[in-house]
Design a protein around this motif. Sequence first.
Motif, PDB file in Angstrom:
ATOM      1  N   HIS A 176      49.729  39.704  -6.387  1.00  0.00           N
ATOM      2  CA  HIS A 176      50.235  38.333  -6.346  1.00  0.00           C
ATOM      3  C   HIS A 176      51.544  38.181  -7.112  1.00  0.00           C
ATOM      4  N   GLU A 177      52.158  39.288  -7.499  1.00  0.00           N
ATOM      5  CA  GLU A 177      53.464  39.187  -8.132  1.00  0.00           C
ATOM      6  C   GLU A 177      54.482  38.628  -7.134  1.00  0.00           C
ATOM      7  N   HIS A 178      55.451  37.888  -7.643  1.00  0.00           N
ATOM      8  CA  HIS A 178      56.487  37.297  -6.803  1.00  0.00           C
ATOM      9  C   HIS A 178      57.782  38.094  -6.912  1.00  0.00           C
ATOM     10  N   VAL A 179      58.571  38.095  -5.845  1.00  0.00           N
ATOM     11  CA  VAL A 179      59.919  38.652  -5.901  1.00  0.00           C
ATOM     12  C   VAL A 179      60.829  37.648  -6.606  1.00  0.00           C
ATOM     13  N   ILE A 180      61.553  38.132  -7.592  1.00  0.00           N
ATOM     14  CA  ILE A 180      62.537  37.309  -8.295  1.00  0.00           C
ATOM     15  C   ILE A 180      63.927  37.824  -7.903  1.00  0.00           C
ATOM     16  N   VAL A 181      64.768  36.939  -7.361  1.00  0.00           N
ATOM     17  CA  VAL A 181      66.113  37.345  -6.971  1.00  0.00           C
ATOM     18  C   VAL A 181      67.145  36.663  -7.841  1.00  0.00           C
ATOM     19  N   GLN A 182      68.272  37.329  -7.986  1.00  0.00           N
ATOM     20  CA  GLN A 182      69.375  36.782  -8.779  1.00  0.00           C
ATOM     21  C   GLN A 182      70.347  36.075  -7.838  1.00  0.00           C
ATOM     22  N   GLY A 183      70.108  34.795  -7.610  1.00  0.00           N
ATOM     23  CA  GLY A 183      70.986  34.047  -6.736  1.00  0.00           C
ATOM     24  C   GLY A 183      70.228  33.017  -5.921  1.00  0.00           C
ATOM     25  N   PRO A 184      70.930  32.202  -5.166  1.00  0.00           N
ATOM     26  CA  PRO A 184      70.295  31.158  -4.355  1.00  0.00           C
ATOM     27  C   PRO A 184      69.510  31.738  -3.185  1.00  0.00           C
ATOM     28  N   THR A 185      68.554  30.964  -2.687  1.00  0.00           N
ATOM     29  CA  THR A 185      67.720  31.409  -1.579  1.00  0.00           C
ATOM     30  C   THR A 185      67.708  30.368  -0.468  1.00  0.00           C
ATOM     31  N   GLY A 186      67.290  30.823   0.718  1.00  0.00           N
ATOM     32  CA  GLY A 186      67.135  29.933   1.857  1.00  0.00           C
ATOM     33  C   GLY A 186      65.781  30.149   2.499  1.00  0.00           C
ATOM     34  N   ARG A 187      65.530  29.462   3.612  1.00  0.00           N
ATOM     35  CA  ARG A 187      64.261  29.575   4.323  1.00  0.00           C
ATOM     36  C   ARG A 187      64.502  29.938   5.787  1.00  0.00           C
ATOM     37  N   LEU A 188      63.629  30.793   6.303  1.00  0.00           N
ATOM     38  CA  LEU A 188      63.700  31.195   7.702  1.00  0.00           C
ATOM     39  C   LEU A 188      62.836  30.270   8.558  1.00  0.00           C
ATOM     40  N   ARG A 189      63.211  30.139   9.819  1.00  0.00           N
ATOM     41  CA  ARG A 189      62.392  29.375  10.757  1.00  0.00           C
ATOM     42  C   ARG A 189      61.246  30.228  11.312  1.00  0.00           C
ATOM     43  N   SER A 190      61.474  31.533  11.441  1.00  0.00           N
ATOM     44  CA  SER A 190      60.434  32.423  11.963  1.00  0.00           C
ATOM     45  C   SER A 190      59.225  32.428  11.041  1.00  0.00           C
ATOM     46  N   GLU A 191      58.031  32.600  11.626  1.00  0.00           N
ATOM     47  CA  GLU A 191      56.799  32.657  10.852  1.00  0.00           C
ATOM     48  C   GLU A 191      56.037  33.933  11.188  1.00  0.00           C
ATOM     49  N   MET A 192      55.502  34.584  10.157  1.00  0.00           N
ATOM     50  CA  MET A 192      54.711  35.795  10.354  1.00  0.00           C
ATOM     51  C   MET A 192      53.250  35.451  10.597  1.00  0.00           C
ATOM     52  N   ASP A 193      52.607  36.234  11.447  1.00  0.00           N
ATOM     53  CA  ASP A 193      51.147  36.167  11.564  1.00  0.00           C
ATOM     54  C   ASP A 193      50.554  37.164  10.579  1.00  0.00           C
ATOM     55  N   HIS A 194      49.574  36.704   9.796  1.00  0.00           N
ATOM     56  CA  HIS A 194      48.982  37.521   8.732  1.00  0.00           C
ATOM     57  C   HIS A 194      47.521  37.794   9.066  1.00  0.00           C
ATOM     58  N   TYR A 195      47.244  39.053   9.459  1.00  0.00           N
ATOM     59  CA  TYR A 195      45.887  39.453   9.835  1.00  0.00           C
ATOM     60  C   TYR A 195      45.186  40.123   8.649  1.00  0.00           C
ATOM     61  N   ALA A 196      45.173  39.431   7.521  1.00  0.00           N
ATOM     62  CA  ALA A 196      44.683  40.031   6.284  1.00  0.00           C
ATOM     63  C   ALA A 196      43.170  40.199   6.267  1.00  0.00           C
ATOM     64  N   PHE A 197      42.444  39.312   6.960  1.00  0.00           N
ATOM     65  CA  PHE A 197      40.988  39.279   6.816  1.00  0.00           C
ATOM     66  C   PHE A 197      40.314  39.343   8.192  1.00  0.00           C
ATOM     67  N   PRO A 198      40.285  40.518   8.799  1.00  0.00           N
ATOM     68  CA  PRO A 198      39.651  40.638  10.117  1.00  0.00           C
ATOM     69  C   PRO A 198      38.149  40.412  10.079  1.00  0.00           C
ATOM     70  N   SER A 199      37.565  40.487   8.890  1.00  0.00           N
ATOM     71  CA  SER A 199      36.127  40.251   8.739  1.00  0.00           C
ATOM     72  C   SER A 199      35.855  39.729   7.341  1.00  0.00           C
ATOM     73  N   VAL A 200      34.677  39.143   7.162  1.00  0.00           N
ATOM     74  CA  VAL A 200      34.263  38.676   5.837  1.00  0.00           C
ATOM     75  C   VAL A 200      34.147  39.856   4.885  1.00  0.00           C
ATOM     76  N   GLU A 201      33.664  40.986   5.384  1.00  0.00           N
ATOM     77  CA  GLU A 201      33.537  42.182   4.539  1.00  0.00           C
ATOM     78  C   GLU A 201      34.881  42.586   3.947  1.00  0.00           C
ATOM     79  N   VAL A 202      35.938  42.572   4.770  1.00  0.00           N
ATOM     80  CA  VAL A 202      37.267  42.925   4.290  1.00  0.00           C
ATOM     81  C   VAL A 202      37.750  41.900   3.265  1.00  0.00           C
ATOM     82  N   PHE A 203      37.489  40.616   3.527  1.00  0.00           N
ATOM     83  CA  PHE A 203      37.870  39.572   2.579  1.00  0.00           C
ATOM     84  C   PHE A 203      37.229  39.833   1.214  1.00  0.00           C
ATOM     85  N   VAL A 204      35.932  40.118   1.201  1.00  0.00           N
ATOM     86  CA  VAL A 204      35.211  40.320  -0.061  1.00  0.00           C
ATOM     87  C   VAL A 204      35.739  41.552  -0.788  1.00  0.00           C
TER      88      VAL A 204
END
Length: 289
Positions: free
Chosen positions: A163-191
């Motif tokens: 859960h560490e965050h990236v820290i950058v030296q300078g201003p930032t912006g936001r992208l319109r594109s969105e990623m799909d995150h398949y982190a938890f294909p099952s409850v077992e994987v989540f646990v």
Amino acid sequence: MSEITKVPVSVFVPIKNEAANLPRCLDSVKWADEIFVVDSQSTDRSIEIAGEHGAQVVQFHFNGTWPKKKNWALENLPFRNEWVFILDADEVLPPDAREEFGRVIANSGEIAGYWINRRFMFMGRWLRHSYYPNWNLRLFRHSLGRYEKLTDANTHSGDNEVHEHVIVQGPTGRLRSEMDHYAFPSVEVFVEKHNRYSNWEARVSADRQLSLRSGNLKSGPVKGRRKLKRLSQSLPFRSLLRFLYIYVWQKGFLDGREGYYFARLHAVYEFLSMAKTYELTRVNKPPAE
């Protein structure tokens, strides 16, 4: 058929035994000028799959504490592009990301990095409310960004930043594109994942509590999300509050049964973090006179 125009960005994907996810992930960034797969001695077909998709494979050997995989990659990979994008194996970029990445990199000006939103997939569907939006800083000038370091201890949470965050030296912006995150294909994987994640949460929280007791707490820049995280850790009934935050405040109830299970599982995760933190601080607490 004409060749895909390459975008001047270096993508790197941290993995270990990700054969099931890697083809989908690498297909989504085949337009990148170069792709690195940073592996932790996988025993499945991950390395073979990476080669089939034209990625360069680099092995990472964890020393137990610091640096972890992503910061190590930022320090050691021979990037030929100024801009890097960090993509986990269970994440997928949409087709229109190629055009947007090319445009923002070409017209970045003084911008040091860009945030991208993620859509969580759980039990086979996109949760439209729970944990949405979920912004992460992933596209940035590699010389200007590193993951924050919150503890020197072995967190027993694996060799990758959790859960560490990236820290950058300078201003930032936001992208319109969105990623799909398949982190938890099952409850077992989540646990399984959140058992490891709670190790990290507990170690960082315990280190902070012990530093407060000893008067050795180091000050430094803390972003809004980190401040909120620390505030939440001081509140009673944290596991219940986590459930209410996701299910009520974020309107997870509109995600149906999947939203309910998602919120309840995160409440369990919060409880594990609390219990493990107490265990660590009690072990390190001086005995009563």
